[in-house]
Design an enzyme around this catalytic site. Sequence first.
Site, PDB file in Angstrom:
ATOM      1  N   ASP A   1       2.017 -13.935  31.683  1.00 58.65           N
ATOM      2  CA  ASP A   1       3.306 -13.411  31.234  1.00 58.65           C
ATOM      3  C   ASP A   1       4.391 -13.556  32.294  1.00 58.65           C
ATOM      4  O   ASP A   1       5.479 -14.074  32.025  1.00 58.65           O
ATOM      5  CB  ASP A   1       3.165 -11.940  30.829  1.00 58.65           C
ATOM      6  CG  ASP A   1       2.076 -11.716  29.804  1.00 58.65           C
ATOM      7  OD1 ASP A   1       1.684 -12.696  29.137  1.00 58.65           O
ATOM      8  OD2 ASP A   1       1.601 -10.577  29.669  1.00 58.65           O
TER       9      ASP A   1
ATOM     10  N   SER B   1       3.054 -12.004  39.223  1.00 55.79           N
ATOM     11  CA  SER B   1       1.730 -11.538  39.620  1.00 55.79           C
ATOM     12  C   SER B   1       0.703 -12.654  39.623  1.00 55.79           C
ATOM     13  O   SER B   1      -0.416 -12.461  40.071  1.00 55.79           O
ATOM     14  CB  SER B   1       1.260 -10.438  38.659  1.00 55.79           C
ATOM     15  OG  SER B   1       1.087 -10.978  37.353  1.00 55.79           O
TER      16      SER B   1
ATOM     17  N   GLY C   1      -0.149 -13.865  36.750  1.00 59.19           N
ATOM     18  CA  GLY C   1      -0.616 -13.809  35.377  1.00 59.19           C
ATOM     19  C   GLY C   1       0.234 -14.670  34.469  1.00 59.19           C
ATOM     20  O   GLY C   1       1.283 -15.182  34.864  1.00 59.19           O
TER      21      GLY C   1
ATOM     22  N   HIS D   1      -3.650  -5.143   0.880  1.00 61.97           N
ATOM     23  CA  HIS D   1      -3.125  -5.602   2.172  1.00 61.97           C
ATOM     24  C   HIS D   1      -3.223  -7.126   2.277  1.00 61.97           C
ATOM     25  O   HIS D   1      -4.277  -7.663   2.614  1.00 61.97           O
ATOM     26  CB  HIS D   1      -3.903  -4.955   3.318  1.00 61.97           C
ATOM     27  CG  HIS D   1      -3.610  -3.507   3.489  1.00 61.97           C
ATOM     28  ND1 HIS D   1      -2.578  -3.041   4.268  1.00 61.97           N
ATOM     29  CD2 HIS D   1      -4.207  -2.403   2.964  1.00 61.97           C
ATOM     30  CE1 HIS D   1      -2.549  -1.720   4.226  1.00 61.97           C
ATOM     31  NE2 HIS D   1      -3.528  -1.303   3.435  1.00 61.97           N
TER      32      HIS D   1
ATOM     33  N   CYS E   1       0.838  -1.204   0.000  1.00 61.89           N
ATOM     34  CA  CYS E   1       0.000   0.000   0.000  1.00 61.89           C
ATOM     35  C   CYS E   1       0.875   1.257   0.000  1.00 61.89           C
ATOM     36  O   CYS E   1       1.476   1.582  -1.020  1.00 61.89           O
ATOM     37  CB  CYS E   1      -0.967  -0.025   1.185  1.00 61.89           C
ATOM     38  SG  CYS E   1      -2.344   1.135   1.020  1.00 61.89           S
TER      39      CYS E   1
ATOM     40  N   ASP F   1     -37.051   0.573  49.844  1.00 65.35           N
ATOM     41  CA  ASP F   1     -37.844   1.793  49.700  1.00 65.35           C
ATOM     42  C   ASP F   1     -36.980   3.043  49.801  1.00 65.35           C
ATOM     43  O   ASP F   1     -37.498   4.153  49.869  1.00 65.35           O
ATOM     44  CB  ASP F   1     -38.931   1.845  50.791  1.00 65.35           C
ATOM     45  CG  ASP F   1     -39.954   0.731  50.615  1.00 65.35           C
ATOM     46  OD1 ASP F   1     -40.249   0.403  49.452  1.00 65.35           O
ATOM     47  OD2 ASP F   1     -40.439   0.203  51.631  1.00 65.35           O
TER      48      ASP F   1
ATOM     49  N   LYS G   1     -11.487  -2.448  19.859  1.00 62.93           N
ATOM     50  CA  LYS G   1     -10.142  -1.870  19.781  1.00 62.93           C
ATOM     51  C   LYS G   1      -9.601  -2.075  18.371  1.00 62.93           C
ATOM     52  O   LYS G   1      -9.434  -3.227  17.967  1.00 62.93           O
ATOM     53  CB  LYS G   1      -9.201  -2.528  20.777  1.00 62.93           C
ATOM     54  CG  LYS G   1      -7.753  -2.012  20.672  1.00 62.93           C
ATOM     55  CD  LYS G   1      -6.791  -2.772  21.552  1.00 62.93           C
ATOM     56  CE  LYS G   1      -5.388  -2.223  21.405  1.00 62.93           C
ATOM     57  NZ  LYS G   1      -4.391  -2.925  22.249  1.00 62.93           N
TER      58      LYS G   1
ATOM     59  N   GLU H   1      -1.947  -8.950   4.517  1.00 64.32           N
ATOM     60  CA  GLU H   1      -1.882  -9.383   5.913  1.00 64.32           C
ATOM     61  C   GLU H   1      -3.246  -9.550   6.568  1.00 64.32           C
ATOM     62  O   GLU H   1      -3.361 -10.193   7.618  1.00 64.32           O
ATOM     63  CB  GLU H   1      -1.029  -8.398   6.733  1.00 64.32           C
ATOM     64  CG  GLU H   1      -1.605  -7.003   6.910  1.00 64.32           C
ATOM     65  CD  GLU H   1      -1.266  -6.031   5.794  1.00 64.32           C
ATOM     66  OE1 GLU H   1      -1.307  -4.809   6.037  1.00 64.32           O
ATOM     67  OE2 GLU H   1      -0.973  -6.491   4.663  1.00 64.32           O
TER      68      GLU H   1
ATOM     69  N   GLU I   1      -8.014  -1.736  28.191  1.00 62.83           N
ATOM     70  CA  GLU I   1      -8.254  -1.126  29.498  1.00 62.83           C
ATOM     71  C   GLU I   1      -8.834   0.270  29.322  1.00 62.83           C
ATOM     72  O   GLU I   1      -8.620   0.924  28.303  1.00 62.83           O
ATOM     73  CB  GLU I   1      -6.952  -1.042  30.298  1.00 62.83           C
ATOM     74  CG  GLU I   1      -6.312  -2.384  30.619  1.00 62.83           C
ATOM     75  CD  GLU I   1      -7.027  -3.153  31.714  1.00 62.83           C
ATOM     76  OE1 GLU I   1      -7.902  -2.563  32.389  1.00 62.83           O
ATOM     77  OE2 GLU I   1      -6.719  -4.347  31.890  1.00 62.83           O
TER      78      GLU I   1
END
Length: 525
Positions: free
Chosen positions: A235, A231, A233, A176, A89, A462, A517, A178, A523
């Site tokens: 990763d 953590s 998590g 494109h 492109c 109430d 996104k 990809e 986030e």
Amino acid sequence: MAAVEQVSSVFDTILVLDFGSQYSHLITRRLREFNVYAEMLPCTQKISELGWKPKGVILSGGPYSVYAADAPHVDRAVFELGVPILGICYGLQELAWIAGAEVGRGEKREYGRATLHVEDSACPLFNNVDSSTVWMSHGDKLHALPADFHVTATTENSPFCGIAHDSKPIFGIQFHPEVTHSSQGKTLLKNFAVEICQAAQTWTMENFIDTEIQRIRTLVGPTAEVIGAVSGGVDSTVAAKLMTEAIGDRFHAILVDNGVLRLNEAANVKKILGEGLGINLTVVDASEEFLTKLKGVTDPEKKRKIIGNTFIHVFEREAARIQPKNGEEIEFLLQGTLYPDVIESISFKGPSQTIKTHHNVGGLLDNMKLKLIEPLRELFKDEVRHLGELLGISHELVWRHPFPGPGIAIRVLGEVTKEQVEIARKADHIYIEEIRKAGLYNKISQAFACLLPVKSVGVMGDQRTYDQVIALRAIETTDFMTADWYPFEHEFLKHVASRIVNEVEGVARVTYDITSKPPATVEWE
């Protein structure tokens, strides 16, 4: 310290120069899918500063006009590398413009699907590529062929949809390949990387483990100690396990309880990592220190930097406290930075701007006394999960949803207090619990609750109430570079909202975020 080879020096690498296209990261992903390593750098990259030679170069698309005064341009030294070049492109227009051809506004913009007609079946780029559907996204077009180039493909509105140099391995395509909308795009990219560039298809996680363990051992040496952030998590756990495999007991895993972790997180991490994976783990309770420094702060960038700086201070202090048996000082800090973290934090004048400082690569002190070591920084999320399974980490942990480094602090919009964190934490726990009960957890890439800085009128019994609002978010993605919101059944959302409002004191209303996104990030902060 011994010299450490870059991944791009160990594996045959295709260099992707990014001109700001929203699809640039997909080029890298597609190449890796057929086991060719690819690395993306800004289009402003000086070739003389690269430090390694690519097997080929791809110029990405971008939002600029090559003829504009402020248009970004590639370092001309790229043509002196003597390797194949593919322009996509904007990349095609850049090649043509550099060669002296006229590029200008098209009679009409071309966005969406188009039918590609291959005009030069002998062109190696189009080997096994027939007339097919391709994805177009451009307003400018090439008005005439540059000297020494010929046409390889056309569409109804683009007579120069594919071009190639008559004698050099330089190719340009206006579409494109990809994106998945280009039905044979992956074949074309494979033709370029494997057939034209002759890049070896050796990029596998099995090979990466061996290479990275050796790189870690070379970098750290035979005696130095490493302290690592965990953590619970995916990763940080995979990074910690990889480090343990490389240097054994010389790696010290540290969980900093910063006061903004998930419900019961510290106890769960201690059980899973310490008892389950045999990682030497220390838990540091620094919650009051973090929350005190966050008092009165509402700007999300300031939150990230405060948390990042405080995190480093705590780690330096912990490193000084730990006394290695061999008398060596701790020299390195482990972080589970991933490739999307690096890509999102790249900022250069022109095609790309930093959206927000990433919690893994931003907010670090300039005077940090520990050297950063990031063994996963070349990997996408799916590659990290595969790596984790190869390292023997449980499927449940490997497929756990991501949790940001700044924790619930960036899920409490506005000032972060202990009370606000507790509201967000409890709401999030209920939400995730119900997702698991519904059998949806592994179908969703990430889900969380965040507390909004607004209040809403409600009725409990109430009594009139005036309490806070929780926003729920759930997304589907393969790489966290783009994402779609998850389409829950309305009854599910109704049930979750009812539980949160009834069980979490201080919440009057629950909403669901249906923004993809881009334009939004995953986030809220």
